[in-house]
Design a protein around this motif. Structure first.
Motif, mmCIF file in Angstrom:
data_model
loop_
_atom_site.group_PDB
_atom_site.id
_atom_site.type_symbol
_atom_site.label_atom_id
_atom_site.label_comp_id
_atom_site.label_asym_id
_atom_site.label_seq_id
_atom_site.Cartn_x
_atom_site.Cartn_y
_atom_site.Cartn_z
ATOM 1 N N ALA A 121 0.830 -1.208 0.000
ATOM 2 C CA ALA A 121 0.000 0.000 0.000
ATOM 3 C C ALA A 121 0.861 1.254 0.000
ATOM 4 C CB ALA A 121 -0.929 -0.008 1.214
ATOM 5 N N GLU A 122 1.891 1.260 0.827
ATOM 6 C CA GLU A 122 2.754 2.439 0.885
ATOM 7 C C GLU A 122 3.554 2.595 -0.407
ATOM 8 O OE1 GLU A 122 6.068 4.570 3.789
ATOM 9 O OE2 GLU A 122 5.003 2.762 4.451
ATOM 10 N N GLY A 123 4.018 1.480 -0.978
ATOM 11 C CA GLY A 123 4.766 1.543 -2.232
ATOM 12 C C GLY A 123 3.937 2.093 -3.363
ATOM 13 N N ARG A 124 2.691 1.665 -3.457
ATOM 14 C CA ARG A 124 1.820 2.164 -4.519
ATOM 15 C C ARG A 124 1.538 3.652 -4.352
ATOM 16 N NH1 ARG A 124 -3.436 -1.035 -4.872
ATOM 17 N NH2 ARG A 124 -3.714 0.284 -6.720
ATOM 18 N N GLN A 125 1.337 4.079 -3.104
ATOM 19 C CA GLN A 125 1.087 5.501 -2.867
ATOM 20 C C GLN A 125 2.314 6.341 -3.215
ATOM 21 O OE1 GLN A 125 -1.738 7.047 -2.168
ATOM 22 N NE2 GLN A 125 -0.662 9.003 -2.266
ATOM 23 N N LEU A 126 3.488 5.891 -2.821
ATOM 24 C CA LEU A 126 4.716 6.610 -3.146
ATOM 25 C C LEU A 126 4.913 6.687 -4.664
ATOM 26 C CD1 LEU A 126 7.028 5.037 -0.434
ATOM 27 C CD2 LEU A 126 6.393 7.456 -0.562
ATOM 28 N N SER A 127 4.598 5.607 -5.355
ATOM 29 C CA SER A 127 4.734 5.600 -6.810
ATOM 30 C C SER A 127 3.804 6.623 -7.442
ATOM 31 C CB SER A 127 4.443 4.198 -7.350
ATOM 32 O OG SER A 127 4.677 4.123 -8.732
ATOM 33 N N ARG A 128 2.562 6.707 -6.959
ATOM 34 C CA ARG A 128 1.614 7.687 -7.489
ATOM 35 C C ARG A 128 2.089 9.109 -7.249
ATOM 36 N NH1 ARG A 128 -2.671 3.914 -5.812
ATOM 37 N NH2 ARG A 128 -2.849 4.951 -3.815
ATOM 38 N N GLU A 129 2.822 9.301 -6.166
ATOM 39 C CA GLU A 129 3.342 10.633 -5.837
ATOM 40 C C GLU A 129 4.628 10.953 -6.593
ATOM 41 O OE1 GLU A 129 3.822 10.574 -1.634
ATOM 42 O OE2 GLU A 129 1.662 10.501 -1.206
ATOM 43 N N GLY A 130 5.112 10.014 -7.404
ATOM 44 C CA GLY A 130 6.342 10.234 -8.145
ATOM 45 C C GLY A 130 7.602 9.985 -7.334
ATOM 46 N N ARG A 131 7.478 9.360 -6.196
ATOM 47 C CA ARG A 131 8.639 9.067 -5.332
ATOM 48 C C ARG A 131 9.075 7.625 -5.621
ATOM 49 N NH1 ARG A 131 6.067 10.919 0.308
ATOM 50 N NH2 ARG A 131 8.069 10.202 1.154
ATOM 51 N N TYR A 132 9.639 7.461 -6.812
ATOM 52 C CA TYR A 132 9.835 6.127 -7.363
ATOM 53 C C TYR A 132 10.896 5.316 -6.608
ATOM 54 C CZ TYR A 132 7.252 8.400 -11.095
ATOM 55 O OH TYR A 132 6.306 9.095 -11.801
ATOM 56 N N ALA A 133 11.963 5.942 -6.193
ATOM 57 C CA ALA A 133 13.011 5.202 -5.467
ATOM 58 C C ALA A 133 12.481 4.671 -4.144
ATOM 59 C CB ALA A 133 14.228 6.102 -5.248
#
Length: 270
Positions: free
Chosen positions: A33-45
């Motif tokens: 869940a946290e990884g998907r949210q970070l990805s949506r925010e453009g925080r890919y690393a």
């Protein structure tokens, strides 16, 4: 091309209905869940770290279905970050891992759709098209087709046709996609922008520039009117599309204004 503009706004992205939450537990769920949210925010690393942790947990539990779906998320994250080679590796690995319940299994459809969209981003429409036709065929044959998945497959298939300079099929596909979305979500839902900008791209490719203005402007008005937080990369894509349409009809000042906005947004992403 607005291939994935705001898809997460309707039902929680394409993973809606995949029952991933039911298939995973504890730290796997939290990291996913946290990884998907970070990805949506453009925080890919940062997303990569969380998703990799979720993958390790799923592999530890020998949960191959969850492994495949997490690989799908990793593939999307890498594509959005610009690493197409790694994205293709993850998505193909996911396809080799998944054991679908049926040809229209949402987890399988997600992986095929994301791989097709990666090929499109790499300007490989001839590789994307067979995946999309297989996906759309399976969805249409399903007892209860998932309308969102059908709409997305139709939009993507229409764009592969446009990219290959074939214009007989796309308009029908896009009008049907718009009808599905409007029927389910109404005429002002942000999810509609994918189909509207794709339709503007089709009309532009056919040199029907004056007709392309209306769907592009409508797409922009929907985006501009939403109170949801939008990714800068998606807004940059929308600005570019609108700038192109305005330029083609001789509205130079408006074209330049949107082009400048697109550049500013793109630089902010980098």
């Amino acid at each position: 091309m607005c291939l994935k503009l705001l898809l997460f706004l309707c039902g929680g992205a394409l993973l809606a209905g995949s029952a991933l939450g039911a298939a995973t537990q504890g730290d796997t769920n939290d990291n996913l869940a946290e990884g998907r949210q970070l990805s949506r925010e453009g925080r890919y690393a940062e997303a990569r770290v969380r998703l990799a942790a979720a993958l390790r947990n799923a592999q530890r539990d020998s949960d191959t279905r969850s492994v495949a779906m997490i690989l799908d998320c990793l593939g999307v994250n890498e594509e959005d970050s610009g690493d197409y080679r790694q994205a293709e590796t993850y998505l193909n690995h996911g396809l080799s891992t998944i054991h679908p319940y049926s040809p229209d299994d949402p987890a399988l459809i997600n992986l095929q759709t994301h791989l097709a969209e990666l090929y499109m981003a790499e300007m490989r429409p001839e590789d994307a098209e067979p995946l999309l036709r297989r996906t759309l065929g399976a969805l249409r044959r399903a007892a209860s087709p998932h309308w969102l998945l059908v709409a997305r497959a139709e939009e993507d298939l229409a764009l592969t046709d446009v990219m290959q300079h074939r214009y007989d099929e796309p308009e029908k596909l896009l009008r049907h996609s718009q009808g599905l979305i409007e029927g389910q979500l109404g005429p002002a839902n942000p999810r509609l922008t994918n189909s509207l900008f794709a339709f503007a791209a089709l009309l532009t490719a056919e040199h029907r520039y004056a007709e392309a203005v209306a769907p592009a402007e409508r797409g922009w008005q929907i985006l501009h009117g939403t109170n949801l937080s939008l990714a800068k990369a998606d807004l940059a894509t929308a600005c570019t599309a609108l700038s192109t349409v305005y330029f083609r009809v001789g509205r130079t000042e408006e074209a330049l204004s949107f082009a400048r906005q697109a550049v500013d947004l793109a630089e902010a992403v980098v």
